[in-house]
Design an enzyme around this catalytic site. Structure first.
Site, short mmCIF file in Angstrom:
data_model
loop_
_atom_site.label_atom_id
_atom_site.label_comp_id
_atom_site.label_asym_id
_atom_site.label_seq_id
_atom_site.Cartn_x
_atom_site.Cartn_y
_atom_site.Cartn_z
N LYS A 218 0.87 -1.17 0.00
CA LYS A 218 0.00 0.00 0.00
C LYS A 218 0.91 1.22 0.00
O LYS A 218 1.61 1.50 0.98
CB LYS A 218 -0.92 0.02 1.21
N ASN B 91 -9.60 1.87 9.36
CA ASN B 91 -8.73 1.62 10.50
C ASN B 91 -9.21 2.39 11.72
O ASN B 91 -9.75 1.83 12.67
CB ASN B 91 -7.29 1.98 10.15
N THR B 92 -9.07 3.72 11.68
CA THR B 92 -9.33 4.53 12.87
C THR B 92 -10.73 4.31 13.44
O THR B 92 -10.90 4.15 14.65
CB THR B 92 -9.12 6.02 12.56
#
Length: 264
Positions: free
Chosen positions: A106, A215-216
């Site tokens: 990524k 994610n967060t």
């Protein structure tokens, strides 16, 4: 299940889950592992800066290294988080391949510490170099249809336009641009960054994104495992809604039952 009948492909890797999950910001590795299992994700991003580069002797899984806590069967997607230019991103990508054994990367080039906005010029430069070196490149980029076209032409396996600033939980602020990107793309479009609640993921999938990366929003939730499950369900629901085909959007009302002729 609907998801298993609707696989997608990333550089030759066939996946059934359309939810990708990051491994940062979790309170502990145990919480991270539980969330990954609950999400059903088959691809997890890992920042090379958080990996123990001397992994000898850690095969028992008892080290403080993130890789030891990723569930079996989940593919690793090393990322170049923290890179500020193309040269640093390429170095980190090479390191990631050496440590994990995967050519997946990524690509992130984020020189601005305030917004963590991706640098379009160095992202494209790094992508061209990494593709030439045999990497399967998934570039994090701004929601710019022209840039996404150039990244695709450079040989990237996906394009990953942001929904909002990284970690902001602000939702799909770039919807109009992503719709254009989806319409023109010949590689999977993965909406990455800024999605804050499951409905954001459903919205991204409804407009035709192939997958989302979260994610967060999962990691900082009060119950990360439960939030991961919610995002998984929303991602599937949005994908099914897209496949089903939305009905015509009308200016006025249209009765669901006939208003004339039903008494004769």
């Amino acid at each position: 299940m609907p998801s298993s009948a609707d696989p997608w492909n990333v550089g030759g890797l066939q996946l059934t889950s359309r939810l990708l999950v990051g491994s940062g910001k979790f309170r502990s590795f145990e919480v991270m592992r539980a969330a990954l299992l609950s999400s059903g994700a088959e691809l997890v991003t890992v920042a090379l800066r958080r990996v123990d580069l001397d992994r000898a002797g850690h095969a028992d899984g008892n080290s403080g290294d993130v890789l030891d806590h990723v569930p079996a069967g989940v593919h690793l997607l090393p990322n170049t988080s923290g890179a500020v230019d193309a040269d640093e991103a390429v170095r980190l990508a090479r390191l990631g391949r050496a440590v994990t054994g995967t050519a997946l990367v990524k690509l992130e080039v984020t020189p601005d510490p305030r917004t963590l906005a991706p640098d379009p010029i160095d992202t494209l430069r790094a992508a061209e170099r990494l593709v030439a070196e045999g990497f399967t490149v998934l570039p994090y980029c701004s929601a710019d249809p022209v840039l996404c076209r150039h990244l695709e032409e450079a040989g990237c396996a996906t394009v990953m336009p942001l929904g909002a600033w990284i970690g902001s939980n602000r939702g799909l602020r770039t919807r109009d641009a992503i719709e254009v990107i989806v319409a023109q793309a010949h590689v999977p479009v993965v909406v990455d960054a800024g999605l804050g609640v499951p409905s954001d993921a459903a919205e991204a999938m409804e407009i035709g994104a192939d997958a989302v990366l979260v994610n967060t929003a999962i990691a900082v939730a009060a119950d990360p495992a439960l939030m991961a499950e919610a995002f998984a369900l929303a991602t599937r629901a949005g994908r099914l809604g897209h496949l089903a085909g939305r009905g015509e959007v009308l200016e006025g009302a249209s009765a669901s039952s006939p208003l004339t002729g039903f008494l004769t």
